[in-house]
Design an enzyme around this catalytic site. Sequence first.
Site, short mmCIF file in Angstrom:
data_model
loop_
_atom_site.label_atom_id
_atom_site.label_comp_id
_atom_site.label_asym_id
_atom_site.label_seq_id
_atom_site.Cartn_x
_atom_site.Cartn_y
_atom_site.Cartn_z
N LEU A 49 -19.64 -8.59 -66.86
CA LEU A 49 -19.77 -10.04 -66.74
C LEU A 49 -18.62 -10.63 -65.93
O LEU A 49 -17.46 -10.30 -66.15
CB LEU A 49 -19.78 -10.66 -68.15
CG LEU A 49 -19.75 -12.19 -68.23
CD1 LEU A 49 -21.09 -12.78 -67.81
CD2 LEU A 49 -19.37 -12.64 -69.63
N HIS A 88 -9.29 -29.08 -78.60
CA HIS A 88 -9.18 -28.15 -77.46
C HIS A 88 -8.84 -26.74 -77.94
O HIS A 88 -9.34 -25.75 -77.39
CB HIS A 88 -8.12 -28.65 -76.48
CG HIS A 88 -8.44 -29.97 -75.85
ND1 HIS A 88 -9.66 -30.20 -75.22
CD2 HIS A 88 -7.74 -31.12 -75.74
CE1 HIS A 88 -9.68 -31.44 -74.75
NE2 HIS A 88 -8.54 -32.01 -75.06
N ASP A 91 -18.01 -29.78 -73.43
CA ASP A 91 -17.69 -31.17 -73.69
C ASP A 91 -17.70 -31.45 -75.19
O ASP A 91 -18.47 -30.84 -75.94
CB ASP A 91 -18.70 -32.08 -72.99
CG ASP A 91 -18.24 -33.51 -72.88
OD1 ASP A 91 -17.03 -33.77 -73.06
OD2 ASP A 91 -19.08 -34.39 -72.63
#
Length: 254
Positions: free
Chosen positions: A145, A51, A34
Site C-alpha cells: 500500500l 487530533h 474531518d
Amino acid sequence: MISRLWAKFSKSSPRPAAQPQSGNVPKHVAVIMDGNGRWAKDRGLPRIAGHHSGMKAVKRITMAADRLGVEYLTLYAFSTENWKRPKDEVDFLMKLPQQFLEIEIDDLMEKNVQVRVMGHREDLPSFTIKALDEAMSKTANNTGLVLTFALNYGSRKEMLEAIKEIAADVQEGRLTCDQIDDHVMSSHLLTRDLPDPDLLIRTSGELRLSNFMLWQLAYSEMWFTDVYWPEFSETHFEEAVQEYQRRARRYGGL
C-alpha cells in the site's frame, strides 16, 4: 431541496455488517479527515486531544485499506488554509507526523507500506520534514500500500504552479499549446505518480472538497458520513467500499 436529497443519499446509512466483495475494490481511496476538533469539544476536551485521537484512526484505516486490497491511500492531513488556526494547534499538528511515524514505522514496514508526502514543503518546520524524509527513505523499497499524507497541500496552489510550469515549457519551446492535454496537466501536478482517486471519503458531515485534489477528483465516487474522524472505524471504511461497489462508473457515458 437538491442539497437535502444529496445529503440523504450521500451519507452513510445503517446497513447489516458485511464484508466488501473481493473484486472491484477501489484502487485509490482519498480521505478528508474531518471532525477532530468537534469530537474533542463534544467531550469537553481541548482540540489537540481530537487530533491525537485522530492519529489512531490513521493507523486503523491504513490497516483496513491494506487488508481490503486498496493500493493507494491518500489522507488530507493539513491544508494550505489550516495555517489560519491558532498557533498552539498548528504547532501540535506539525508534531503529529513525527509522533505517528516514530510509533508506527515498524508496523508500516511489516505491512510493506510505502510512505509518501505531497504538499508544499517550504513552509513546514524542519523537524516535520526530517521525520517525513526518514519515513519515506525507510519505506522507499516497500511494494505494498502507498500511504500518502497531503501536508500543507492546497489544490488551487497546486494547479496554479502546474499552469506556470506548462507556460514556461511553451515559452521555452519544449511544448506547444496544441500539445497541452489532460496528460500534460496531470504530469505537472503533485500527484503525478498516483492514479486519480476512485473513491473520496469525507468524515464529520461536511459536504465539500475544501480545496482537495480538485483536478484529480473529477470522476471519483464520493461518500460522506456524519462520523467524526477519531471515531471512524474499519466498519465505516468497509461500508464506504461497499457503497462504491454498488455504484456504476460511466465517466459521462451510458
